[in-house]
Design a protein around this motif. Structure first.
Motif, short mmCIF file in Angstrom:
data_model
loop_
_atom_site.label_atom_id
_atom_site.label_comp_id
_atom_site.label_asym_id
_atom_site.label_seq_id
_atom_site.Cartn_x
_atom_site.Cartn_y
_atom_site.Cartn_z
N LYS A 129 0.83 -1.19 0.00
CA LYS A 129 0.00 0.00 0.00
C LYS A 129 0.87 1.25 0.00
O LYS A 129 2.01 1.23 0.45
N SER A 130 0.30 2.32 -0.49
CA SER A 130 0.99 3.60 -0.51
C SER A 130 1.33 4.05 0.91
O SER A 130 0.68 3.64 1.88
N ASN A 131 2.35 4.89 1.01
CA ASN A 131 2.64 5.52 2.31
C ASN A 131 1.89 6.84 2.46
O ASN A 131 2.11 7.57 3.44
N GLY A 132 1.03 7.17 1.49
CA GLY A 132 0.31 8.44 1.52
C GLY A 132 1.08 9.57 0.89
O GLY A 132 0.63 10.71 0.86
N GLY A 133 2.27 9.24 0.35
CA GLY A 133 3.08 10.26 -0.34
C GLY A 133 4.14 10.87 0.54
O GLY A 133 4.08 10.83 1.78
N GLY A 134 5.17 11.44 -0.09
CA GLY A 134 6.20 12.17 0.63
C GLY A 134 7.03 11.29 1.54
O GLY A 134 7.35 10.13 1.23
N THR A 135 7.39 11.82 2.70
CA THR A 135 8.29 11.13 3.63
C THR A 135 7.56 10.33 4.71
O THR A 135 8.17 9.93 5.69
N ASN A 136 6.27 10.11 4.53
CA ASN A 136 5.54 9.29 5.50
C ASN A 136 6.15 7.89 5.59
O ASN A 136 6.52 7.30 4.57
N ILE A 137 6.26 7.37 6.80
CA ILE A 137 6.83 6.04 6.99
C ILE A 137 5.79 4.98 6.63
O ILE A 137 4.68 5.00 7.16
N PRO A 138 6.10 4.04 5.73
CA PRO A 138 5.13 3.01 5.35
C PRO A 138 4.73 2.14 6.52
O PRO A 138 5.49 1.95 7.48
N LYS A 139 3.53 1.58 6.46
CA LYS A 139 3.01 0.77 7.56
C LYS A 139 3.76 -0.55 7.71
O LYS A 139 3.71 -1.18 8.78
N LEU A 140 4.48 -0.99 6.67
CA LEU A 140 5.25 -2.23 6.76
C LEU A 140 6.66 -2.00 7.29
O LEU A 140 7.50 -2.90 7.24
N ASP A 141 6.93 -0.81 7.79
CA ASP A 141 8.27 -0.41 8.19
C ASP A 141 8.92 -1.40 9.16
O ASP A 141 10.08 -1.78 8.98
N GLU A 142 8.21 -1.85 10.18
CA GLU A 142 8.81 -2.71 11.19
C GLU A 142 9.19 -4.08 10.61
O GLU A 142 10.22 -4.65 10.97
#
Length: 300
Positions: free
Chosen positions: A72-85
């Motif tokens: 899924k998108s991170n919402g754009g820009g420098t937002n941390i993706p939800k799969l980060d961990e």
């Protein structure tokens, strides 16, 4: 008697701390792990027959399984993706990045690291049963099939405690858009757009175990990243000479959601390992490569 439902499943994941509901993973398939213990049999010689007994190491309960999620998108820009961990558990380091060299960070980018002990924790709820996994390492895989949502797969290994009764927590799942792989999106090989039907990536983490007095964990000793590309073949069979000459290629997969946010997988250095041809009515070729450690994943 009420039944346990595998659909009532919640997964929380984090590195460096015990995960909370803020670390929820939006899975696309039921999580069905396997558990192993250290057990054996021994013979007790006491002058009688039928004296075979068993031993169990009650401190050892290892778990392995696959956590699957749509990209899924991170919402754009420098937002941390939800799969980060989970990316961290697989040995990737993420940070804000300036992809257009204008002096301002406009994306979030992952690259592989050499932190072999970057393990995490996973808490899994299954319809009122809670399990806590520690010392977790993961291997990352991607699948980009044209006409389907892009998928990430995390094959995990860790240690489990014994399950307890605890109600599933209330969580807020990822509300960002999924990336659907369409024929209009670009997959380029060494700068040339190719008519692919499928791309697979396997980071190939080598996960080993330390089980010793005072220490137990899983860790990554190395990784061997691999890429396979399946495409329709026209008149150009030049991939055979590329393969036999040991040519080095590069790959970039760019996916875009409905709001214009992007996911970019880039593998600048690919070395041929194999070619397979097939197809029932139209020739397809699957090219297989080793990817160097310079691959990257960018959300923007």
């Amino acid at each position: 008697m009420a039944k346990r439902l595998v659909k009532n499943s919640v997964i929380l994941a984090a590195v460096g701390t015990t995960p909370t509901t803020a670390n929820v993973i939006d899975i696309n398939d039921p999580f069905s792990p396997s558990f192993t213990t250290k057990t054996g049999e021994y013979k007790q010689f006491d002058g009688q027959m039928g004296t075979t007994k068993t031993w169990i190491d009650g401190d050892y309960l290892a778990v392995s399984g696959t956590i699957g999620a749509f990209l899924k998108s991170n919402g754009g820009g420098t937002n941390i993706p939800k799969l980060d961990e989970l990316f961290k558990m697989a040995g990737l380091t993420g940070s804000a990045a300036d992809t257009d060299n204008d002096g301002t960070d406009d994306a979030y980018k992952y690259i592989p690291n050499s932190d072999e002990l970057a393990t995490g924790e996973v808490v899994w709820y299954l319809d009122g049963i809670k399990r806590h996994f520690t010392g977790v390492s993961a291997n990352l895989k991607f699948n980009f099939e044209v006409g389907a949502p892009a998928k990430a797969q995390f094959d995990i290994q860790g240690y489990s405690d014994t399950p307890v009764e605890e109600a599933n927590p209330s969580v807020s799942l990822d509300s960002n858009n999924i990336f659907v792989v369409t024929a209009a999106q670009a997959v380029t090989l060494s700068g040339n757009t190719i008519p692919v039907t499928n791309v697979d990536f396997d980071m190939g983490n080598k996960i080993n175990e330390i089980y010793a007095i005072g220490d137990k964990t899983f860790y990554r000793s190395d990784f061997t990243a691999k890429v396979s590309i399946t495409e329709k073949v026209g008149a150009d069979l030049g991939y055979w000479s590329e393969f036999l000459n040991g040519n080095i290629k590069s790959l970039e997969v760019t996916l875009t959601d409905g709001l214009g946010n992007q996911f970019i997988f880039s593998a600048p250095t690919l070395s041929y390992t194999n070619i397979n041809e097939g197809g029932s009515d139209e020739l397809e070729v699957t090219r297989e490569f080793l990817a160097s450690n310079d691959f990257s994943i960018t959300y923007k």
